[in-house]
Design a protein around this motif. Structure first.
Motif, PDB file in Angstrom:
ATOM      1  N   ASN A   1     -42.276  27.277  13.327  1.00  0.00           N
ATOM      2  CA  ASN A   1     -43.089  26.420  12.466  1.00  0.00           C
ATOM      3  C   ASN A   1     -44.239  27.196  11.820  1.00  0.00           C
ATOM      4  N   ASN A   2     -44.197  28.509  11.909  1.00  0.00           N
ATOM      5  CA  ASN A   2     -45.303  29.318  11.393  1.00  0.00           C
ATOM      6  C   ASN A   2     -44.775  30.468  10.532  1.00  0.00           C
ATOM      7  N   LYS A   3     -44.843  30.250   9.200  1.00  0.00           N
ATOM      8  CA  LYS A   3     -44.300  31.223   8.252  1.00  0.00           C
ATOM      9  C   LYS A   3     -44.924  32.605   8.410  1.00  0.00           C
ATOM     10  N   LYS A   4     -46.235  32.616   8.639  1.00  0.00           N
ATOM     11  CA  LYS A   4     -46.947  33.887   8.795  1.00  0.00           C
ATOM     12  C   LYS A   4     -46.349  34.721   9.912  1.00  0.00           C
ATOM     13  N   SER A   5     -45.985  34.052  11.012  1.00  0.00           N
ATOM     14  CA  SER A   5     -45.457  34.787  12.162  1.00  0.00           C
ATOM     15  C   SER A   5     -44.079  35.367  11.836  1.00  0.00           C
ATOM     16  N   ILE A   6     -43.338  34.703  10.930  1.00  0.00           N
ATOM     17  CA  ILE A   6     -42.037  35.243  10.505  1.00  0.00           C
ATOM     18  C   ILE A   6     -42.263  36.455   9.603  1.00  0.00           C
ATOM     19  N   GLU A   7     -43.225  36.329   8.682  1.00  0.00           N
ATOM     20  CA  GLU A   7     -43.514  37.445   7.773  1.00  0.00           C
ATOM     21  C   GLU A   7     -43.940  38.690   8.547  1.00  0.00           C
ATOM     22  N   LYS A   8     -44.673  38.475   9.615  1.00  0.00           N
ATOM     23  CA  LYS A   8     -45.180  39.618  10.387  1.00  0.00           C
ATOM     24  C   LYS A   8     -44.087  40.404  11.085  1.00  0.00           C
ATOM     25  N   VAL A   9     -42.927  39.771  11.272  1.00  0.00           N
ATOM     26  CA  VAL A   9     -41.809  40.491  11.891  1.00  0.00           C
ATOM     27  C   VAL A   9     -41.496  41.742  11.071  1.00  0.00           C
ATOM     28  N   THR A  10     -41.401  41.565   9.735  1.00  0.00           N
ATOM     29  CA  THR A  10     -41.046  42.712   8.895  1.00  0.00           C
ATOM     30  C   THR A  10     -42.260  43.482   8.376  1.00  0.00           C
TER      31      THR A  10
END
Ligand code: GTP
Ligand code: MG
Length: 175
Positions: free
Chosen positions: A80-89
């Motif tokens: 539920n947290n887009k930022k945390s997905i972006e931080k993966v890459t």
């Protein structure tokens, strides 16, 4: 060794505690104690050492040391947290790659936690990342809260170490 990494309350510590106690902890410390799960209670029958990561409690140097010792790394984001997905890459995969040998890269598992909070799967966003980075062995959506896919996550992590050449696999959401 399994190390869980992310910074922003994605549920790393809760995942470890849920796995170990088979129930969701209402309160967790910043960082879980290191724990070794004995071989006979793990799916692949190998003793498994689990290491949590806490930005608040650990230095960058400690993080790098744990990364270099790990056999598999679970990168946790929150569905539920887009930022945390972006931080993966943008953050985690480059950081890990910088810290590991090109020839002996450690397998990565993308873990989308808090699946109890959303209707929609994050797989659409995750699949292009999976295709882009060979080191990502698999991905899984789970919930520390309702214990969904927790033992599966553990199984995938063991499998990534023991049978690392397996094809990429994204499990369907199971209800
Ligand atoms: P840091 O150690 O601060 O980096 O956080 P963390 O990644 O270890 O997250 P932590 O386990 O402390 O959980 C953060 C918050 O998310 C807590 O309030 C947890 O109760 C909550 N949480 C963790 N997992 C889940 C989940 O699967 N579903 C829901 N709804 N909440 C969760
Ligand atoms: Mg924590």
């Amino acid at each position: 060794k399994i190390i869980y990494t992310e910074k922003t309350k994605v549920g790393k510590t809760s995942l470890i505690m849920s796995l170990v106690s088979e129930e969701f902890p209402d309160e967790v410390p910043l960082r879980a104690e290191e724990i070794t799960i004995p071989a006979d209670v793990t799916p692949e029958r190998v003793p498994t050492h689990i290491v949590d990561y806490s930005e608040a409690e650990q230095s960058d140097e400690q993080l790098y040391q744990e990364i270099s010792k790990a056999n598999v790394i679970c990168i946790v984001y929150s569905v539920n947290n887009k930022k945390s997905i972006e931080k993966v890459t943008s953050h985690w995969i480059p950081l890990i790659n910088d810290r590991t040998d090109k020839d002996s890269r450690v397998p990565l598992i993308l873990v989308g936690n808090k699946s109890d909070l959303v209707e929609h799967s994050s797989m659409e966003t995750i699949l292009p990342i999976m295709n882009q980075y060979q080191d990502i062995e698999t991905c899984v959506e789970c919930s520390a809260k309702n214990l969904k896919n927790i033992s599966e996550l553990f199984y995938y992590a063991q499998k990534a170490v023991l049978h690392p050449t397996g094809p990429l696999y994204c499990p369907e959401e199971k209800e």
